[in-house]
Design an enzyme around this catalytic site. Structure first.
Site, mmCIF file in Angstrom:
data_model
loop_
_atom_site.group_PDB
_atom_site.id
_atom_site.type_symbol
_atom_site.label_atom_id
_atom_site.label_comp_id
_atom_site.label_asym_id
_atom_site.label_seq_id
_atom_site.Cartn_x
_atom_site.Cartn_y
_atom_site.Cartn_z
ATOM 1 N N LYS A 44 0.823 -1.193 0.000
ATOM 2 C CA LYS A 44 0.000 0.000 0.000
ATOM 3 C C LYS A 44 0.866 1.255 0.000
ATOM 4 C CE LYS A 44 -3.054 -2.431 3.169
ATOM 5 N NZ LYS A 44 -3.493 -2.480 4.592
ATOM 6 N N ASP A 101 7.545 2.914 -2.960
ATOM 7 C CA ASP A 101 7.702 4.042 -2.030
ATOM 8 C C ASP A 101 9.158 4.242 -1.624
ATOM 9 O OD1 ASP A 101 7.789 1.666 -0.579
ATOM 10 O OD2 ASP A 101 6.250 2.234 0.877
ATOM 11 N N ASP A 104 15.057 -0.021 0.383
ATOM 12 C CA ASP A 104 15.868 -0.025 1.599
ATOM 13 C C ASP A 104 17.000 -1.041 1.413
ATOM 14 O OD1 ASP A 104 16.614 0.283 4.269
ATOM 15 O OD2 ASP A 104 15.012 -0.944 5.065
ATOM 16 N N LYS A 132 17.313 4.361 0.160
ATOM 17 C CA LYS A 132 18.270 4.353 1.276
ATOM 18 C C LYS A 132 19.470 3.532 0.843
ATOM 19 C CE LYS A 132 15.005 4.083 5.168
ATOM 20 N NZ LYS A 132 14.499 3.096 6.166
ATOM 21 N N PHE A 153 13.851 5.403 10.106
ATOM 22 C CA PHE A 153 12.560 4.833 9.732
ATOM 23 C C PHE A 153 11.582 5.971 9.507
ATOM 24 C CE2 PHE A 153 8.499 2.700 10.150
ATOM 25 C CZ PHE A 153 8.718 1.620 9.288
ATOM 26 N N VAL A 154 11.068 6.064 8.267
ATOM 27 C CA VAL A 154 10.227 7.202 7.913
ATOM 28 C C VAL A 154 8.771 6.781 7.699
ATOM 29 C CG1 VAL A 154 12.161 8.471 6.901
ATOM 30 C CG2 VAL A 154 10.756 7.022 5.421
ATOM 31 N N ASP A 160 3.773 3.649 6.290
ATOM 32 C CA ASP A 160 3.155 3.403 7.595
ATOM 33 C C ASP A 160 4.147 2.871 8.617
ATOM 34 O OD1 ASP A 160 3.595 0.774 6.476
ATOM 35 O OD2 ASP A 160 2.175 -0.007 7.944
ATOM 36 N N ARG A 166 -0.131 6.784 7.349
ATOM 37 C CA ARG A 166 -0.086 6.843 5.880
ATOM 38 C C ARG A 166 -0.652 8.161 5.346
ATOM 39 N NH1 ARG A 166 1.246 1.717 3.867
ATOM 40 N NH2 ARG A 166 0.426 -0.068 5.003
HETATM 41 P P1 5GP Z 1 13.564 -3.636 1.344
HETATM 42 O O1 5GP Z 1 13.184 -4.999 0.849
HETATM 43 O O2 5GP Z 1 14.177 -2.759 0.257
HETATM 44 O O3 5GP Z 1 14.443 -3.712 2.569
HETATM 45 O O4 5GP Z 1 12.259 -2.950 1.896
HETATM 46 C C1 5GP Z 1 11.317 -2.396 1.091
HETATM 47 C C2 5GP Z 1 10.037 -2.158 1.848
HETATM 48 O O5 5GP Z 1 10.250 -1.976 3.253
HETATM 49 C C3 5GP Z 1 9.417 -0.847 1.360
HETATM 50 O O6 5GP Z 1 8.554 -1.086 0.292
HETATM 51 C C4 5GP Z 1 8.680 -0.382 2.584
HETATM 52 O O7 5GP Z 1 7.396 -0.970 2.598
HETATM 53 C C5 5GP Z 1 9.473 -0.928 3.746
HETATM 54 N N1 5GP Z 1 10.347 0.123 4.282
HETATM 55 C C6 5GP Z 1 11.685 0.240 4.153
HETATM 56 N N2 5GP Z 1 12.154 1.323 4.799
HETATM 57 C C7 5GP Z 1 11.068 1.911 5.344
HETATM 58 C C8 5GP Z 1 10.884 3.096 6.133
HETATM 59 O O8 5GP Z 1 11.804 3.855 6.473
HETATM 60 N N3 5GP Z 1 9.601 3.373 6.500
HETATM 61 C C9 5GP Z 1 8.544 2.604 6.159
HETATM 62 N N4 5GP Z 1 7.339 2.977 6.577
HETATM 63 N N5 5GP Z 1 8.671 1.484 5.427
HETATM 64 C C10 5GP Z 1 9.923 1.158 5.014
#
Ligand code: 5GP
Length: 180
Positions: A44, A101, A104, A132, A153-154, A160, A166
């Site tokens: 979402k 969005d 990470d 990031k 963490f944003v 969310d 959100r």
């Molecule tokens: P990754 O697989 O790249 O580690 O994580 C991707 C997902 O983790 C993003 O689509 C998001 O849903 C969540 N995520 C990663 N960092 C953040 C953050 O700082 N805040 C939030 N709310 N979700 C995050």
């Protein structure tokens, strides 16, 4: 607008976000001029960004939605990804842009891009509002990236924590005591 009590500081105001969305749309409009492109929203978190972005695109845009969940703890993914809602249509021979969005560790996008590539699209690129890069664990090419965020963490503008925040119009750093 006042800063939400659970947030430490605003990282991006709604004006800064709007300027970033505008700049990303300009790049997409240049690169995909005259083409038909399937814009895939990753639910979402990307939904707010997606709705703003697609209204600024002037090529032939098709919409579809996916929902993925990565297993891990509340604020970090483990790399094991489950597709909860798949695309409604085949993407064979299509130009595809995945709208996310935030990238990470890159584990979610790396899994998803491999999964989509196996379906035979003409191209697949990632367009993310935030990145990031300092936290990357999996190599993933992020062609369109709006803004680099620090290792925090944003929340807000679609993102969310436990389904809250959100609806905030800005992107803010969540106070650590909220998730630790
Ligand atoms: P990754 O697989 O790249 O580690 O994580 C991707 C997902 O983790 C993003 O689509 C998001 O849903 C969540 N995520 C990663 N960092 C953040 C953050 O700082 N805040 C939030 N709310 N979700 C995050």
């Amino acid at each position: 607008m006042q800063l939400h009590k659970d947030c430490k500081r605003i990282l991006y105001t709604k004006e800064q976000i709007a300027a970033t969305v505008e700049a990303l749309a300009e790049r997409l409009n240049k690169d995909y001029a005259g083409k038909t492109v399937l814009m895939v929203c990753i639910l979402k978190g990307a939904s707010v960004f997606y709705c703003d972005l697609i209204r600024k695109l002037d090529f032939d845009v098709r919409l579809d939605f996916m929902s993925v969940s990565s297993y891990g703890n509340a604020t970090a993914s483990s790399g094991a990804v489950c597709i909860r809602k798949d695309l409604d249509i085949s993407i064979k021979d299509m130009e595809v842009v995945v709208v996310e969005d935030i990238v990470d560790s890159g584990l979610t996008m790396s899994y998803l891009i491999d999964n989509l590539r196996a379906r035979g699209p003409k191209s697949v690129n990632i367009c993310t509002l935030m990145d990031k890069p300092s936290r990357r664990k999996a190599e993933v090419e992020v062609k369109y990236s709006g803004m680099e965020v620090p290792d925090a963490f944003v929340v807000g503008y679609g993102l969310d924590y436990a389904e809250s925040y959100r609806n905030l119009p800005y992107i803010a750093e969540l106070k650590e005591e909220m998730y630790k």
